[in-house]
Write a protein that holds these residues in place. Structure first.
Motif, PDB file in Angstrom:
ATOM      1  N   THR A  30      -5.453  -4.042   5.662  1.00  0.00           N
ATOM      2  CA  THR A  30      -4.477  -4.651   4.747  1.00  0.00           C
ATOM      3  C   THR A  30      -3.093  -4.076   4.996  1.00  0.00           C
ATOM      4  O   THR A  30      -2.092  -4.798   4.980  1.00  0.00           O
ATOM      5  CB  THR A  30      -4.885  -4.417   3.279  1.00  0.00           C
ATOM      6  N   THR A  34       0.350  -6.133   6.303  1.00  0.00           N
ATOM      7  CA  THR A  34       1.574  -6.194   5.501  1.00  0.00           C
ATOM      8  C   THR A  34       2.720  -5.394   6.091  1.00  0.00           C
ATOM      9  O   THR A  34       3.823  -5.398   5.555  1.00  0.00           O
ATOM     10  CB  THR A  34       1.306  -5.694   4.067  1.00  0.00           C
ATOM     11  N   THR A 163      -5.050  -5.885  -3.375  1.00  0.00           N
ATOM     12  CA  THR A 163      -4.042  -5.809  -2.310  1.00  0.00           C
ATOM     13  C   THR A 163      -2.885  -4.912  -2.726  1.00  0.00           C
ATOM     14  O   THR A 163      -2.396  -4.096  -1.931  1.00  0.00           O
ATOM     15  CB  THR A 163      -3.514  -7.220  -1.960  1.00  0.00           C
ATOM     16  N   THR A 167      -1.835  -1.285  -0.819  1.00  0.00           N
ATOM     17  CA  THR A 167      -0.541  -1.179  -0.116  1.00  0.00           C
ATOM     18  C   THR A 167       0.525  -0.467  -0.934  1.00  0.00           C
ATOM     19  O   THR A 167       1.672  -0.394  -0.510  1.00  0.00           O
ATOM     20  CB  THR A 167      -0.023  -2.578   0.270  1.00  0.00           C
ATOM     21  N   SER A 296      -2.151 -11.862   2.562  1.00  0.00           N
ATOM     22  CA  SER A 296      -1.915 -10.449   2.256  1.00  0.00           C
ATOM     23  C   SER A 296      -0.432 -10.178   2.037  1.00  0.00           C
ATOM     24  O   SER A 296      -0.049  -9.415   1.142  1.00  0.00           O
ATOM     25  CB  SER A 296      -2.441  -9.562   3.392  1.00  0.00           C
ATOM     26  N   ARG A 297       0.423 -10.803   2.852  1.00  0.00           N
ATOM     27  CA  ARG A 297       1.873 -10.622   2.702  1.00  0.00           C
ATOM     28  C   ARG A 297       2.340 -11.110   1.329  1.00  0.00           C
ATOM     29  O   ARG A 297       3.170 -10.482   0.683  1.00  0.00           O
ATOM     30  CB  ARG A 297       2.609 -11.400   3.790  1.00  0.00           C
ATOM     31  N   ALA A 300       1.017  -8.677  -1.504  1.00  0.00           N
ATOM     32  CA  ALA A 300       1.549  -7.313  -1.512  1.00  0.00           C
ATOM     33  C   ALA A 300       2.855  -7.270  -2.290  1.00  0.00           C
ATOM     34  O   ALA A 300       3.484  -8.298  -2.558  1.00  0.00           O
ATOM     35  CB  ALA A 300       1.773  -6.832  -0.078  1.00  0.00           C
TER      36      ALA A 300
END
Length: 376
Positions: A30, A34, A163, A167, A296-297, A300
């Motif tokens: 992850t 990101t 997520t 992060t 994921s982007r 985050a």
């Protein structure tokens, strides 16, 4: 107990075991997904428009190149342990286990319900002289897609929180670096920036748990924030659809082959299920990985990198900016790690799930025999 409920409970149990075993790889993956790393700027990109230099705001917005993702997966895991301890590898594990149990339980329950209906329709068609009584490849895709869509709609908020927690440290580090750079720009001669920031309580890591993540997501985008990344996640329903299409087709072929060589024998071993699950997940992961990176982007923390041009307003905005500033390579960050993690997790899940289903059936049959004897 219905076979749909049995499969749902078995899927939840298998998912939890697979998640615990492979979670450190998932955390590293992850972070790889990101991490923003700009592609090398071409001479044309240095100027904007008709050769005029970029404005001050565009200079500030230019995506910086970072080296934090240097090294392979093992190196990054060791770095994470060194900087955050063993707990860093398991950031967000509790909500992830809840999410896994819910996701796998919901998915397998609805998958089995729909599978039963598809098999009943196929059997009815055979009676009318249409088809051979088996469910076709397209039907498996539809069944898996509907089950996956229901799962996504119900469990997306959990994965947004997971997520964020995976992060958080990465995002905080980026914000701290941006603060340090801002102070250096304002006071170039300052001697010890980090010491001064610590004194100002700007470099101390903040405690971050599930409730912190919930509050942060709600503060940023309200209730809608918990469904960030929903569009690519729904599109990614094709991942389990492809996975189950490969798995069910391979399983059907293996059982058919076995019944021809050993009449009446259709059972497959746990090891065979393990390898069939691995093959199915490998094909699905390679086909859909870019969508996973975009998801994921979006989920985050958007302040990551403290860079306006790398904050995304939606799925299309994320895709356009990733192509523009990172190139196509950005869509495949950490794919090697993901293949290892997801293929192994899927293999364990399929194997454990099938064994749990057998155990449930065995217990149910045993209780029926006891009841029938006591009834006599």
């Amino acid at each position: 107990m219905s076979n749909a409920l049995v499969n749902g409970l078995a899927g939840a149990g298998g998912g939890i075991i697979a998640q615990i075993i492979t979670y450190p790889l998932q955390t590293v993956n992850t972070r790889q997904q990101t991490e923003r790393i700009a592609k090398k700027a071409s001479p044309a990109a240095v100027t904007s428009g008709g050769g005029a230099p970029p404005s001050g705001s565009e200079k500030d917005a230019a995506p910086p190149t970072t080296s934090h993702s240097a090294g392979g997966t093992v190196y990054q895991m060791l770095q994470l342990i060194r900087t955050e301890g063993w707990g860093g590898l398991y950031s967000g594990l509790k909500p992830s286990l809840v999410g896994t149990a819910a996701s796998q339980g919901i998915y397998y329950y609805f998958y089995q319900v729909l599978k039963n209906k598809a098999e009943a329709v196929a059997a009815a068609r055979k009676k009318r002289g249409l088809g051979d009584g088996t469910v076709g490849m397209f039907s498996w895709l539809v069944v898996a897609a509907i089950a996956g869509s229901l799962n996504v709609l119900l469990t997306n908020p959990i994965w947004v929180l997971v997520t964020r927690m995976q992060t958080h440290t990465q995002a905080e580090r980026k914000i701290m670096e941006a603060r340090k750079e801002a102070i250096l720009r304002e006071s170039p001669g300052i001697a010890n920036v980090e010491h001064d920031l610590v004194k100002l309580d700007l470099m101390k890591p903040r405690p971050y748990g599930t409730f912190h993540a919930v509050r942060e997501v709600y503060h940023e985008a309200g209730v809608r924030g918990f469904w960030k990344g929903l569009i690519p996640t729904l599109i990614m329903v094709c991942n389990p659809s492809i996975q189950f299409m490969i798995y069910e087709t391979s399983l059907k072929h293996l059982r058919s082959k076995r019944s021809r060589t050993k009449p009446g024998e259709k059972n497959v071993t746990a090891l065979e299920v393990f390898f069939l699950g691995a093959l199915a997940k490998l094909g699905a992961t390679v086909a859909t990985y870019p969508l996973l990176v975009v998801k994921s982007r979006l989920q985050a923390k958007q302040e990551i990198g403290n860079n306006v041009m790398l904050r995304y307003t939606g799925t299309l905005d994320a895709i356009v900016k990733m192509i523009r500033y990172e190139g196509l390579h950005g869509f495949y960050k950490g794919m090697g790690t993901k293949i290892v993690q997801s293929v192994f997790a899927a293999s364990v899940l399929f194997m454990v799930k099938e064994e749990l289903v057998k155990a449930f059936v065995f217990i149910a049959d045993g209780s029926k025999k006891i009841n029938s004897k006591s009834g006599k």
